[in-house]
Write an enzyme that holds these catalytic residues in place. Structure first.
Site, PDB file in Angstrom:
ATOM      1  N   LYS A 176       0.854  -1.187   0.000  1.00 56.67           N
ATOM      2  CA  LYS A 176       0.000   0.000   0.000  1.00 56.67           C
ATOM      3  C   LYS A 176       0.895   1.243   0.000  1.00 56.67           C
ATOM      4  O   LYS A 176       1.801   1.364   0.839  1.00 56.67           O
ATOM      5  CB  LYS A 176      -0.836  -0.040   1.288  1.00 56.67           C
TER       6      LYS A 176
HETATM    7  C1  E4P Z   1      -8.212   1.612   4.218  1.00 60.25           C
HETATM    8  O1  E4P Z   1      -7.430   0.907   3.667  1.00 60.25           O
HETATM    9  C2  E4P Z   1      -7.964   2.345   5.471  1.00 60.25           C
HETATM   10  O2  E4P Z   1      -7.235   1.505   6.311  1.00 60.25           O
HETATM   11  C3  E4P Z   1      -9.230   2.675   6.213  1.00 60.25           C
HETATM   12  O3  E4P Z   1     -10.378   2.289   5.516  1.00 60.25           O
HETATM   13  C4  E4P Z   1      -9.285   4.026   6.820  1.00 60.25           C
HETATM   14  O4  E4P Z   1     -10.500   4.156   7.519  1.00 60.25           O
HETATM   15  P1  E4P Z   1     -10.764   5.299   8.583  1.00 60.25           P
HETATM   16  O5  E4P Z   1     -11.022   6.570   7.841  1.00 60.25           O
HETATM   17  O6  E4P Z   1     -11.982   4.838   9.338  1.00 60.25           O
HETATM   18  O7  E4P Z   1      -9.534   5.387   9.447  1.00 60.25           O
END
Ligand code: E4P
Length: 217
Positions: free
Chosen positions: A83
Site C-alpha cells: 500500500k
Molecule cells: C483503508 O485501507 C484504510 O485503512 C481505512 O479504511 C481508513 O478508515 P478510517 O477513515 O476509518 O480510518
C-alpha cells in the site's frame, strides 16, 4: 462484490474469516500500531488466515524508501499487497513496483483525478476514503460514482476498493455503484448481519416450536 476486513486484529480477523464471506484484509500504520507483536509476523499470520489479498502500508515518504519497504512487504507472503500513499513519490513507486509484478494498493485517495493517476500507474487497487470525505461535508459516494464512470470509460483494470466505510449504508451504496470491494472495520461487518425482524422472527419460530412440542408431549 468483495468484502475485506479493515483491521490488524488477529482475533477479529479469525472470527470473521471463519464465517466464509471475507475476501481479504486491509491494514494501515494506525491499525497495526494498536496490535501487540511484530507487524511483519502479524501480517504473515493474517495472510495465513485469509489466504487472500492483505494490504500492508509503506511508511517511507520518498520513492527509494517506498521501493525498499515495498519489496520487504511483498516478501512477507505471496498474498501481500503493497500500500502506498497517493503522492508523486507514491505514484512513481506504484508504477515501479507494478512493473515488477508486485500488486499495489494506492491509498488516501480523495479525488477522481488522483484515482485516474493511480490507474495509469498500474495500481491493482485504488482506495478512495468515503467516510473521511463525509466527515468534511463532502459526499464520499459521489467520488465512487465518478471513479466507476472513469474506469469503465477506459476499461482500467484497477479495482475500486471503497475504504473508510463507517456503516452498512456505505457498503450498500458501494455495491449499487458497482465498486469492486468494500473494506470495513469488524464492527461494520457485524452490523451488516443484524436486523431486528430477523431476531424477533427467529425467537417466535423457536417459541412456537416449543409450544407445539409441549402440547404433543
Ligand atoms: C483503508 O485501507 C484504510 O485503512 C481505512 O479504511 C481508513 O478508515 P478510517 O477513515 O476509518 O480510518
Amino acid at each position: 462484490m468483495k468484502l475485506f476486513i479493515d483491521s490488524g486484529n488477529i482475533k477479529d480477523i479469525e472470527t470473521l474469516a471463519a464465517i466464509g464471506i471475507i475476501d481479504g484484509v486491509t491494514t494501515n500504520p494506525t491499525l497495526l500500531a494498536k496490535e501487540p507483536g511484530d507487524f511483519r509476523e502479524n501480517l504473515k499470520k493474517i495472510c495465513q488466515i485469509v489466504k487472500g489479498p492483505v494490504s500492508g502500508e509503506v511508511t517511507a515518504t520518498d520513492f527509494a524508501g517506498m521501493l525498499s519497504q515495498g519489496h520487504d512487504i511483498a516478501g512477507i507472503d505471496q498474498h501481500m499487497i503493497v500500500k502506498v500513499p497517493l503522492t508523486r513519490d507514491g505514484i512513481k513507486a506504484c508504477k515501479a513496483l507494478s512493473g515488477e509484478g508486485i500488486r499495489v494498493n494506492v491509498t488516501l485517495c480523495f479525488s477522481a483525478a488522483q484515482a485516474l493517476l493511480a490507474a495509469k500507474a498500474g495500481a491493482t487497487y485504488i482506495s478512495p476514503f468515503v467516510g473521511r470525505l463525509d466527515d468534511v461535508g463532502t459526499n464520499g459516494m459521489d467520488l465512487i460514482r465518478e471513479i466507476v464512470e472513469i474506469y469503465n470509460n477506459y476499461d482500467f483494470a484497477t479495482e475500486i476498493l471503497v475504504a473508510s466505510c463507517r456503516h452498512p449504508i456505505h457498503v450498500i451504496e458501494a455495491a449499487r455503484l458497482g465498486a469492486d470491494i468494500a473494506t470495513c472495520p469488524p464492527a461494520v461487518i457485524d452490523q451488516m448481519f443484524n436486523h431486528p425482524l430477523t431476531s424477533i422472527g427467529l425467537e417466535k419460530f423457536l417459541k412456537d416450536l416449543e409450544k407445539s412440542q409441549a402440547v404433543k408431549a
